[in-house]
Design a protein around this motif. Structure first.
Motif, short mmCIF file in Angstrom:
data_model
loop_
_atom_site.label_atom_id
_atom_site.label_comp_id
_atom_site.label_asym_id
_atom_site.label_seq_id
_atom_site.Cartn_x
_atom_site.Cartn_y
_atom_site.Cartn_z
N ASN A 1 0.82 -1.21 0.00
CA ASN A 1 0.00 0.00 0.00
C ASN A 1 0.86 1.27 0.00
OD1 ASN A 1 -2.45 1.29 -0.19
ND2 ASN A 1 -2.73 1.43 2.02
N ARG A 2 2.03 1.17 -0.58
CA ARG A 2 2.91 2.33 -0.74
C ARG A 2 3.91 2.04 -1.86
NH1 ARG A 2 7.95 1.73 1.56
NH2 ARG A 2 8.24 -0.14 2.85
N LEU A 3 4.42 3.10 -2.46
CA LEU A 3 5.35 2.97 -3.56
C LEU A 3 6.79 2.97 -3.05
CD1 LEU A 3 3.77 5.42 -6.14
CD2 LEU A 3 3.75 2.93 -6.24
N PRO A 4 7.72 2.36 -3.80
CA PRO A 4 9.14 2.43 -3.41
C PRO A 4 9.63 3.87 -3.40
CG PRO A 4 8.78 0.71 -5.05
CD PRO A 4 7.50 1.48 -4.96
N SER B 1 -8.47 5.15 -5.84
CA SER B 1 -7.72 5.55 -4.65
C SER B 1 -6.24 5.26 -4.83
CB SER B 1 -8.26 4.83 -3.43
OG SER B 1 -8.10 3.43 -3.59
N GLY B 2 -5.91 4.10 -5.41
CA GLY B 2 -4.51 3.79 -5.69
C GLY B 2 -3.93 4.73 -6.72
N PHE B 3 -4.71 5.07 -7.73
CA PHE B 3 -4.26 5.98 -8.78
C PHE B 3 -4.00 7.37 -8.20
CE2 PHE B 3 -5.24 8.75 -12.51
CZ PHE B 3 -4.12 8.42 -13.22
N ASP B 4 -4.89 7.84 -7.30
CA ASP B 4 -4.69 9.14 -6.67
C ASP B 4 -3.44 9.15 -5.80
OD1 ASP B 4 -6.94 10.04 -7.91
OD2 ASP B 4 -8.28 9.65 -6.22
N MET B 5 -3.17 8.03 -5.14
CA MET B 5 -1.97 7.96 -4.30
C MET B 5 -0.72 8.07 -5.15
SD MET B 5 -0.93 5.03 -1.52
CE MET B 5 -2.40 5.45 -0.59
N ILE B 6 -0.73 7.42 -6.33
CA ILE B 6 0.42 7.50 -7.23
C ILE B 6 0.64 8.94 -7.68
CG2 ILE B 6 1.29 6.81 -9.49
CD1 ILE B 6 -0.09 4.16 -9.09
N LEU B 7 -0.42 9.62 -8.07
CA LEU B 7 -0.29 11.00 -8.52
C LEU B 7 0.15 11.89 -7.37
CD1 LEU B 7 -3.40 11.39 -10.86
CD2 LEU B 7 -1.02 10.97 -11.48
N GLY B 8 -0.33 11.61 -6.16
CA GLY B 8 0.09 12.39 -4.99
C GLY B 8 1.57 12.27 -4.71
N ASN B 9 2.09 11.05 -4.81
CA ASN B 9 3.52 10.85 -4.63
C ASN B 9 4.33 11.56 -5.71
OD1 ASN B 9 3.19 9.31 -2.33
ND2 ASN B 9 3.03 7.38 -3.48
N ALA B 10 3.80 11.55 -6.94
CA ALA B 10 4.49 12.23 -8.03
C ALA B 10 4.57 13.72 -7.78
CB ALA B 10 3.80 11.93 -9.35
N ARG B 11 3.49 14.29 -7.24
CA ARG B 11 3.49 15.74 -6.98
C ARG B 11 4.44 16.09 -5.85
NH1 ARG B 11 -2.19 14.79 -7.32
NH2 ARG B 11 -3.03 15.36 -9.35
N ILE B 12 4.50 15.22 -4.83
CA ILE B 12 5.36 15.51 -3.67
C ILE B 12 6.83 15.44 -4.08
CG2 ILE B 12 6.10 14.65 -1.43
CD1 ILE B 12 3.23 13.77 -0.96
N ASN B 13 7.17 14.37 -4.87
CA ASN B 13 8.56 14.21 -5.32
C ASN B 13 8.93 15.26 -6.36
OD1 ASN B 13 8.91 12.06 -3.63
ND2 ASN B 13 8.21 10.55 -5.17
#
Length: 225
Positions: A129-132, A213-225
């Motif tokens: 439930n989290r990306l590397p 929800s998983g797709f939004d989490m991926i996009l959220g991580n992309a924006r943070i990084n």
């Protein structure tokens, strides 16, 4: 038993090269003869021996005969120059064609590897439930793109299943001989069809929300990084 693929490279062993030369020459002559007979075309072959001890003035091996070869060559020379060069290929053209084919194979292999890598990352993401943390911005964008494609495939699959279920329900409840009377008939009350429709609508919405929800989490991580 299937024949193994022969590596197209110069045979360094002298004895093996001589044996291969005789076999391939005999096979080529046979194929040319079959081509000329079956298709009714003029063909010829000229083969020079590559032995180191061969004399420069040695006669080459020809098919069908020296006279036949001269006749075919003369007929070719009488053709217009544009027709002569239409399908002519030298060594450089052959290598260029082979390089283009190998590049296409490499492109396809890279695409397959990217698909497999995406599936592994998505599997790891669903488990943890989290990306590397070592993913770059390009990797995140690529992952988001593939996720969006998968979501579209899931939506299409759910729509197909829903349409199939509706058709099966219509066939199951269709009257065979005449109208069926009764206050609790599914077609008259609409209870059964409504429940099935609500059930599939709930499944479709639930699955879509989970993947979103998983797709939004991926996009959220992309924006943070």
């Amino acid at each position: 038993m299937a024949r193994s693929k022969v590596k197209l490279a110069y045979i360094t062993n002298d004895a093996a090269r001589r044996v291969t030369y005789k076999k391939r020459k005999r096979g080529m002559m046979k194929k040319i003869s079959e081509l000329s007979t079956l298709c009714g075309v003029d063909a010829c072959a000229i083969v020079y021996n590559s032995r180191q001890d061969a004399h420069p003035l040695d006669e080459p091996e020809v098919w069908p005969s020296r006279t036949g070869v001269e006749r075919v060559i003369e007929k070719f020379r009488q053709m217009p120059e544009i027709d002569q060069n239409r399908k002519r290929m030298d060594h450089a053209d052959y290598l260029t064609l082979r390089i283009a084919k190998e590049k296409e194979k490499l492109k396809k292999k890279r695409h397959d590897n990217n698909e497999k890598e995406f599936q592994l990352r998505m599997h790891d993401f669903m488990l943890r439930n989290r990306l590397p943390e070592n993913l770059s911005f390009f990797d995140l964008n690529n992952l988001a793109y593939h996720t969006d494609m998968k979501l579209r495939e899931i939506d299409m699959r759910l729509q197909m299943l829903l349409e199939k279920e509706n058709k099966e329900m219509m066939m199951d409840f269709a009257p065979s001989s005449g109208p069926i009377h009764g206050p609790h008939h599914p077609l008259e009350s609409g209870e059964s069809s409504g429940k099935n429709m609500n059930h599939f609508s709930f499944m479709e919405e639930n699955n879509h929300n989970n993947y979103n929800s998983g797709f939004d989490m991926i996009l959220g991580n992309a924006r943070i990084n």
